[in-house]
Design a protein around this motif. Sequence first.
Motif, short mmCIF file in Angstrom:
data_model
loop_
_atom_site.label_atom_id
_atom_site.label_comp_id
_atom_site.label_asym_id
_atom_site.label_seq_id
_atom_site.Cartn_x
_atom_site.Cartn_y
_atom_site.Cartn_z
N GLY A 5 2.17 1.73 -9.37
CA GLY A 5 1.61 1.69 -8.02
C GLY A 5 0.62 0.54 -7.86
N ARG A 6 -0.21 0.34 -8.88
CA ARG A 6 -1.18 -0.77 -8.83
C ARG A 6 -0.46 -2.11 -8.78
NH1 ARG A 6 -3.77 2.57 -12.75
NH2 ARG A 6 -5.64 3.56 -11.89
N GLU A 7 0.62 -2.21 -9.55
CA GLU A 7 1.39 -3.46 -9.55
C GLU A 7 2.00 -3.70 -8.18
OE1 GLU A 7 5.20 -5.46 -11.91
OE2 GLU A 7 4.26 -3.62 -12.66
N ARG A 8 2.50 -2.63 -7.56
CA ARG A 8 3.11 -2.76 -6.22
C ARG A 8 2.09 -3.26 -5.21
NH1 ARG A 8 7.37 0.26 -4.25
NH2 ARG A 8 8.06 0.22 -6.43
N VAL A 9 0.90 -2.67 -5.23
CA VAL A 9 -0.14 -3.07 -4.28
C VAL A 9 -0.62 -4.49 -4.57
CG1 VAL A 9 -2.51 -2.61 -3.53
CG2 VAL A 9 -0.90 -0.72 -3.79
N ALA A 10 -0.78 -4.83 -5.87
CA ALA A 10 -1.22 -6.17 -6.24
C ALA A 10 -0.23 -7.22 -5.79
CB ALA A 10 -1.44 -6.25 -7.74
N THR A 11 1.05 -6.93 -5.95
CA THR A 11 2.09 -7.87 -5.52
C THR A 11 2.05 -8.09 -4.02
OG1 THR A 11 3.54 -7.21 -7.35
CG2 THR A 11 4.58 -8.30 -5.48
N SER A 51 -11.40 2.64 0.26
CA SER A 51 -9.95 2.56 -0.03
C SER A 51 -9.71 2.29 -1.51
CB SER A 51 -9.31 1.46 0.82
OG SER A 51 -9.47 1.72 2.19
N ARG A 52 -10.51 1.40 -2.08
CA ARG A 52 -10.34 1.05 -3.49
C ARG A 52 -10.58 2.26 -4.40
NH1 ARG A 52 -13.07 -3.18 -3.20
NH2 ARG A 52 -15.05 -2.50 -4.09
N LEU A 53 -11.61 3.05 -4.09
CA LEU A 53 -11.90 4.24 -4.89
C LEU A 53 -10.75 5.24 -4.83
CD1 LEU A 53 -15.68 4.82 -4.03
CD2 LEU A 53 -14.72 4.20 -6.26
N VAL A 54 -10.21 5.48 -3.64
CA VAL A 54 -9.10 6.43 -3.50
C VAL A 54 -7.87 5.92 -4.23
CG1 VAL A 54 -7.50 7.51 -1.86
CG2 VAL A 54 -9.94 7.38 -1.33
N LEU A 55 -7.51 4.66 -4.00
CA LEU A 55 -6.30 4.11 -4.59
C LEU A 55 -6.40 4.02 -6.11
CD1 LEU A 55 -5.52 1.32 -1.97
CD2 LEU A 55 -4.26 3.46 -2.31
N ASN A 56 -7.56 3.62 -6.62
CA ASN A 56 -7.72 3.53 -8.08
C ASN A 56 -7.57 4.88 -8.76
OD1 ASN A 56 -8.10 0.79 -8.02
ND2 ASN A 56 -10.33 0.87 -8.20
#
Length: 221
Positions: free
Chosen positions: A203-209, A191-196
Amino acid sequence: MESQGGVRRRRGRSQATREQIVAAAAQLLAEQGYMSTSLDQVAAQAGLTRGAIYYHFESKEALYWEVVGPALGRAQQRLRERSEKKTDPALGLREFLHNTLRTAQTPQSRYLWYQEMIPLDEEMRRKARDEEREFERLLADLIARGQDDGLFVEGDPKIIALIIISAISRSARWYDPEGPVPVGEFVDVFSRLVLNGLLTGAGRERVATATDNGGVDATAG
């Protein structure tokens, strides 16, 4: 004349036998593939006669579809719910990856993703392809919505969806859920490879939040 109670008991036994056959077929398909699995083997695995198999399923193709059809339907429904509920695309994709990769390790779901060339009859091929196209469309729609919101990088949504689906499919060929890498670790890395590769800064900020808040998607309601 048979009583209503007797009819219900007979139907219950028939349904239990059908589920027993499907479970046996799923196990054999996952272990040795479609071409190497015979109905005699399914009968032996289920502890039944070949006649009992044919009582419930008219062909090997029909039994195959009974194994993989529900798994594909569940995966479609998860995507459809994310679309209908207007789930945040970034969080929706992360949840889709986690759920799909985890459930893909069960025998029925695992064989769904292991795309062996199977000589299905014309009707079965059409049905399978229609289901696949709908799955591809739902995932592409989710990606397109994320691009519109500035959460995913630009690119043809259908191509991106097909890349993700192909990666899941290929992983079913080499990943062993009983091997040295636990399922949870495998899911996280995948999942991390696909999302990164797909998420923008927003998008990264949204997921991190969401992760900081316990991983809950407030828009999923």
